[in-house]
Design an enzyme around this catalytic site. Structure first.
Site, PDB file in Angstrom:
ATOM      1  N   ASP A 183       0.886  -1.168   0.000  1.00 23.72           N
ATOM      2  CA  ASP A 183       0.000   0.000   0.000  1.00 23.72           C
ATOM      3  C   ASP A 183       0.921   1.214   0.000  1.00 23.72           C
ATOM      4  O   ASP A 183       1.434   1.607   1.053  1.00 23.72           O
ATOM      5  CB  ASP A 183      -0.890  -0.020   1.247  1.00 23.72           C
TER       6      ASP A 183
ATOM      7  N   ASP B  20      -2.725   1.056   6.878  1.00 25.08           N
ATOM      8  CA  ASP B  20      -1.886   0.792   5.713  1.00 25.08           C
ATOM      9  C   ASP B  20      -1.384  -0.641   5.708  1.00 25.08           C
ATOM     10  O   ASP B  20      -1.242  -1.257   4.654  1.00 25.08           O
ATOM     11  CB  ASP B  20      -0.685   1.750   5.692  1.00 25.08           C
TER      12      ASP B  20
ATOM     13  N   GLU C 225      -1.073  -1.185  -4.930  1.00 25.16           N
ATOM     14  CA  GLU C 225      -2.316  -0.446  -5.165  1.00 25.16           C
ATOM     15  C   GLU C 225      -2.143   0.506  -6.342  1.00 25.16           C
ATOM     16  O   GLU C 225      -1.170   1.249  -6.423  1.00 25.16           O
ATOM     17  CB  GLU C 225      -2.735   0.346  -3.919  1.00 25.16           C
TER      18      GLU C 225
END
Lengths: 176, 176
Positions: free
Chosen positions: B7, B141, B68
Site C-alpha cells: 500500500d 496501511d 495499489e
C-alpha cells in the site's frame, strides 16, 4: 561543476549534461532521450528508465542531478507517469549520494530566457545560444533537460554546496 | 503462492506477505510499515522506501508483488508521493524479475469484503478473519497491504502464470 538535467517522462525522458560555473560560458557534455515502449508493462518501463539513467550517471559522473518538479495540476493522464519517472531518476541519484535538486518549469524558463512564461521554441533557442550549439537539441525533452542543468548551475551555488555535504553524510550513513 | 502486497506511501508504506492459493485458507507470513521522515528530502525518502522494500523482498522472497493502483483524482496533495512510492516498489520487483500486478482500491475491497465501497474498518475486519489473526493489523496501511495480497491470490491465477512467464523472459533479456 557538472550537472545532469532530467526532464522526466515514461515515453521520453530527456537527459542532458552541462558543465560550468555561474558567470562563465557553459559546455554541453551530452544530451539524449531515454525512451520506453508505451505498450510495455509499467514496472518494465520504470526498469528501463532506471537502466537508462544509470548509464548516463555511469558515463558522465555528474556532481548534481536536477529534475523537473512535477505538479499534480498538470494533465492528469500523463502526470502519474511523469511523477513515477522522476522518482526513478531521484532514486538513482540518491543511491549514489548525488544531491538532487528540483526546479519548477517556470524557474527553468525564467533562468534561461528571463521569462517564466516562455514557450518551448524560446527555451530551445536560448539553450542553443548558451551552449553554442549549431541547432536546437531535439526532441524538446532533450532541450528541456539541458535547460534544467543550466538553471541548476546558475541558481544558488551556496545551496548546492550545503546539499552536497548533506548527501555525502547521508550516503555514508547508509547500510547498503 | 506467496505475494507481497504494497500500500504505497512516503510517510507510511504498508507491506504484507500472504501465502496460499484460491479456495484454501490463507496464511499471513509478515506485515509491517516502511516509514520515512516527513522532513527528509524527497530523494532521501525514496531511497529509504527502496531500502525498506528490498529488505521485505530479501526476507520473504515473494513470487508476486501486488501494488495499489494510484489514481490522480485522489487528494492532489498526497497523490504525487503515493505515485512515487509505488514506482519504487514496482521498480524493486521488476529488477528481480518478480511480476507486478496493480489492483484498484475498489477491486481490493470487493475481493475481501464483497463490496467495492467497504470502509477501512470492514476491510480490517475481513483481513483479520481471513488470515485468522487475533486483532486487525495496525495501522490501516498494513491491513490494506495484506488485503492487496489476498486480492491478488484470489484474482486470475491464469493471468498470474502468464505474467510470471513474461517477467522471466524480460529479466533474461536484461543487460544489467
Amino acid at each position: 561543476m557538472r550537472v545532469l538535467g532530467v526532464d522526466p517522462g515514461l515515453t521520453r525522458c530527456g537527459v542532458g549534461v552541462v558543465e560550468g560555473v555561474a558567470g562563465r560560458p557553459l559546455t554541453m557534455i551530452g544530451v539524449g532521450v531515454v525512451r520506453t515502449p508505451a505498450d510495455a508493462e509499467l514496472s518494465q518501463r520504470l526498469l528501463a528508465v532506471e537502466q537508462g539513467i544509470e548509464q548516463w550517471l555511469d558515463e558522465h559522473r555528474p556532481q548534481f542531478v536536477a529534475v523537473e518538479r512535477v505538479f499534480s495540476q498538470h494533465n492528469v493522464r500523463t502526470v502519474m507517469g511523469t511523477a513515477q519517472a522522476s522518482a526513478v531518476a531521484m532514486l538513482c541519484a540518491a543511491r549514489r549520494g548525488i544531491p538532487v535538486a528540483l526546479h519548477t518549469p517556470s524557474e527553468v524558463k525564467a533562468a534561461v530566457t528571463g521569462s517564466g512564461r516562455a514557450d518551448k521554441a524560446q527555451v530551445g533557442a536560448m539553450v542553443t545560444r548558451l551552449l553554442r550549439l549549431d541547432a536546437p537539441p531535439k526532441p524538446a525533452d532533450a532541450a528541456d533537460a539541458l535547460a534544467l542543468a543550466i538553471c541548476h548551475i546558475w541558481r544558488a551555488p551556496a545551496q548546492n554546496r550545503l546539499q552536497q555535504a548533506v548527501a555525502l553524510h547521508a550516503s555514508k550513513g547508509r547500510t547498503t
